[in-house]
Structures are given as C-alpha cells and as structure tokens.
Design an enzyme around this catalytic site. Structure first.
Site, short mmCIF file in Angstrom:
data_model
loop_
_atom_site.label_atom_id
_atom_site.label_comp_id
_atom_site.label_asym_id
_atom_site.label_seq_id
_atom_site.Cartn_x
_atom_site.Cartn_y
_atom_site.Cartn_z
N ARG A 12 51.54 44.87 63.59
CA ARG A 12 52.86 45.25 64.08
C ARG A 12 52.89 46.73 64.51
O ARG A 12 52.92 47.04 65.69
CB ARG A 12 53.92 44.99 62.97
CG ARG A 12 55.36 45.01 63.48
CD ARG A 12 55.92 46.37 63.75
NE ARG A 12 55.98 47.21 62.53
CZ ARG A 12 56.32 48.49 62.55
NH1 ARG A 12 56.62 49.10 63.69
NH2 ARG A 12 56.32 49.19 61.43
N HIS A 205 54.02 55.61 53.88
CA HIS A 205 53.54 55.26 55.22
C HIS A 205 53.15 56.57 55.90
O HIS A 205 53.99 57.26 56.46
CB HIS A 205 54.67 54.55 55.97
CG HIS A 205 54.29 54.05 57.32
ND1 HIS A 205 54.03 52.72 57.55
CD2 HIS A 205 54.11 54.68 58.51
CE1 HIS A 205 53.72 52.55 58.83
NE2 HIS A 205 53.76 53.73 59.44
N HIS A 207 50.93 59.17 58.37
CA HIS A 207 50.30 59.24 59.70
C HIS A 207 49.29 60.38 59.72
O HIS A 207 49.49 61.41 59.07
CB HIS A 207 51.37 59.45 60.78
CG HIS A 207 52.00 58.16 61.23
ND1 HIS A 207 52.49 57.97 62.48
CD2 HIS A 207 52.19 56.99 60.57
CE1 HIS A 207 52.97 56.73 62.59
NE2 HIS A 207 52.81 56.12 61.44
N CYS A 238 50.00 57.85 68.28
CA CYS A 238 51.26 58.54 68.00
C CYS A 238 52.08 58.53 69.29
O CYS A 238 51.65 59.09 70.29
CB CYS A 238 50.98 59.97 67.56
SG CYS A 238 52.47 60.95 67.44
MG MG Z 1 53.27 54.00 61.54
#
Ligand code: MG
Length: 307
Positions: A12, A205, A207, A238
């Site tokens: 996803r 979560h 990055h 990103c």
């Molecule tokens: Mg993400």
C-alpha cells in the site's frame, strides 16, 4: 525472549508512492512472498477513490485474490465511510485510518481540516468496531511537518485521546517526511505513554528520508514499542523529494533486531528475496541498505561461480 513485530506496508504505502502501476497478480505474488517470509501484518491496499491513486485502483479484486493464511492479517487503508464499506464488501477485517497532526499537511493531503478529518475517522472507527473489525490509526507528521516545521506534541495527544475514545486499537505514530531524531522519538513516546496511551497500543512509522529511520525505530523499541512499520527494500519514495528514500526498509529493521537477539518471527533471507522481487516488478533500484548489501553479495557469489 524479546520480540518485535513488523507491520509491512509495501503493497500500500510503498506502491502508492511509486510511479509504476503493477498488475494485480504481481501484487498478490509479492504479498504471498511476504507471507512466506513470516510477515503476519500486511497493509495490502487502500480503498480510496480509484482515480485518486491509480496504483491501488484494483483494491477489491486484489483482496479477493489473497490466500487466507492462519495468523496472517491483511489490512487496508480507508479514507472515509465509503472506503470502509468497500473494504468490508471485499472481505477485509482489519482497517487503518489516517490523519495528520499538522493542519497544513492534513489540508494538503485530504483537503480537510484536522477537525473535519477527526470526525470522519471517528465515524469510520465506530462503524468498523461495531462490526468487529480491528482498527489501527495512523497519525502523520507527529515528529515534524514539511510545511509547518515543529509540530507540538499536544496536537498528537489531543488526536490520540479522540481516536482511543472512538475505539482505535493501535496508533501508528508517523514520521512522514523523515524529520525525527532518536531523542525526540523517546521524548514523544514517553509523553504519549505518560498521558495514558498504553505502550502496547503504539506502533511507529518511520521514514528514512535523512537516514534516521532505523535509529528512530530502535529508540521507540527501547521505550517499549513492539510494532514497527516497514516497507520491503524501502519501497515507496518520498512524495516531497523525488528520488529520496521514503519508508523504513523492513530488511534493515529485521536484520538489526535479529542481530540484537530480538525475535521478529521473520525469515530474513525470504524477506530479502521478496525485496528483490519487488525491485524487479518496479524496474527501479530500491534504496534499502540491507537490500543493496544482499544484492551485492549475491552478484559476487554468482560471479565467483561462473569464473
Ligand atoms: Mg510511509
């Protein structure tokens, strides 16, 4: 033995932020390989309006194609009540909601204020929980906003209170554009827990936009967080910085946790192979560090065999 679980987002969050549009069968194959590697929680798609994200417009078809495996939970992102209903029709029993801790990011992302998003998310959580569906809620830009800079932790606390009251079972704290540092992660998680959110209900979560995802995930682990979001190969760039790394790479985290004696339940080699498969599908080199190491090691081994 200490454990940590991986919540895999590549089908996803990864694909949503990749240019390629993959055939449904290829997505199902990737998900099957992730399951084969031992991943128990996989966010497989999003039930947003198909024209918003063409990469995920086959959501219902994909869900119907997935093998039912004991102990494996397939999650879908749902933007609103309509999305939730489409997800339920497809047979999904685990859904993720999302909104941002920063007003500007939320408005740019979904064209709604945080207040409007919260009301919609609360409705989704209520309907889902009444039907026995499990709900995880993402909060984006917890550790910083690309438009506003610092985001007060009070924004996050207010949102968490509402989400938990509505019935969300897990909150995933998002460092959406890779602005967090380990000290800040410790401070935010300590504060959130002190205000009453059980640490078992927290996921992170992270990055890797600036190379800090793994350090931040470890900082969260040290404070008791036992679920980390990751994307195989670091799939999913990103959106604010073309070419930059996005999602934390699952292999990097699994390798590191396992090396520290923390059980992930995942077969790292099988996960790395799934990452290589994903790379072949996308036709671009994925940025995950373990992924690159793994490919290099195999290329050298193949060369040595043919020499
Ligand atoms: Mg993400």
């Amino acid at each position: 033995m200490s454990t940590v679980s991986l919540y895999e987002v590549s089908p996803r969050d990864g694909l949503q932020n990749e240019a390629a549009v993959l055939p449904t069968e290829a997505k199902a194959e990737l998900i099957g390989r992730l399951v084969g590697a031992g991943v128990k929680d996989i966010e497989v798609t999003s039930f947003v309006r198909p024209r918003w994200i063409p990469q995920l417009s086959d959501a219902a078809e994909l869900v119907r194609m997935l093998p039912r495996v004991e102990g494996v939970r397939y999650w879908a992102l749902v933007p609103n009540r309509v999305g939730l209903e489409r997800a339920m029709e497809s047979g999904i029993r685990h859904v993720a909601t999302f909104l941002s801790a920063s007003e500007t990011h939320n408005t740019k992302n979904v064209n709604r204020t945080v207040r409007e998003s919260l009301a919609s998310v609360e409705e989704v959580i209520g309907v889902a929980r009444d039907d026995g569906i499990e709900v995880r809620s993402y909060i984006s830009t917890v550790f910083g906003c690309p438009y506003e800079g610092d985001v007060p932790v009070e924004n996050t606390l207010r949102i968490i209170e509402r989400l938990m009251a509505a019935g969300a079972q897990r909150i995933s704290l998002g460092d959406t554009t890779g602005m967090a540092n380990p000290r800040q992660v410790r401070e935010v998680i300590a504060r959130v827990v002190a205000e009453g959110l059980p640490v078992e209900s927290i996921a992170v979560h992270m990055h890797d936009t600036r190379g800090t995802a793994l350090a931040n995930a470890l900082a969260a682990y040290e404070l008791g967080v036992r679920q980390v979001d990751g994307s195989v190969g670091g799939m999913g760039g990103c959106p604010y910085a073309p070419g930059a790394s996005g999602n934390a790479a699952s292999e990097d985290m699994v390798f590191t946790f396992e090396a520290m004696g923390i059980d992930t339940g995942i077969d790292l080699e099988a996960l790395a192979e799934a990452g290589c498969y994903a790379e072949t599908l996308l036709g671009r080199e994925l940025p995950g560090r373990f992924h690159l190491y793994w490919k290099g090691a195999h290329a050298r081994a193949a060369k040595a065999r043919t020499a």
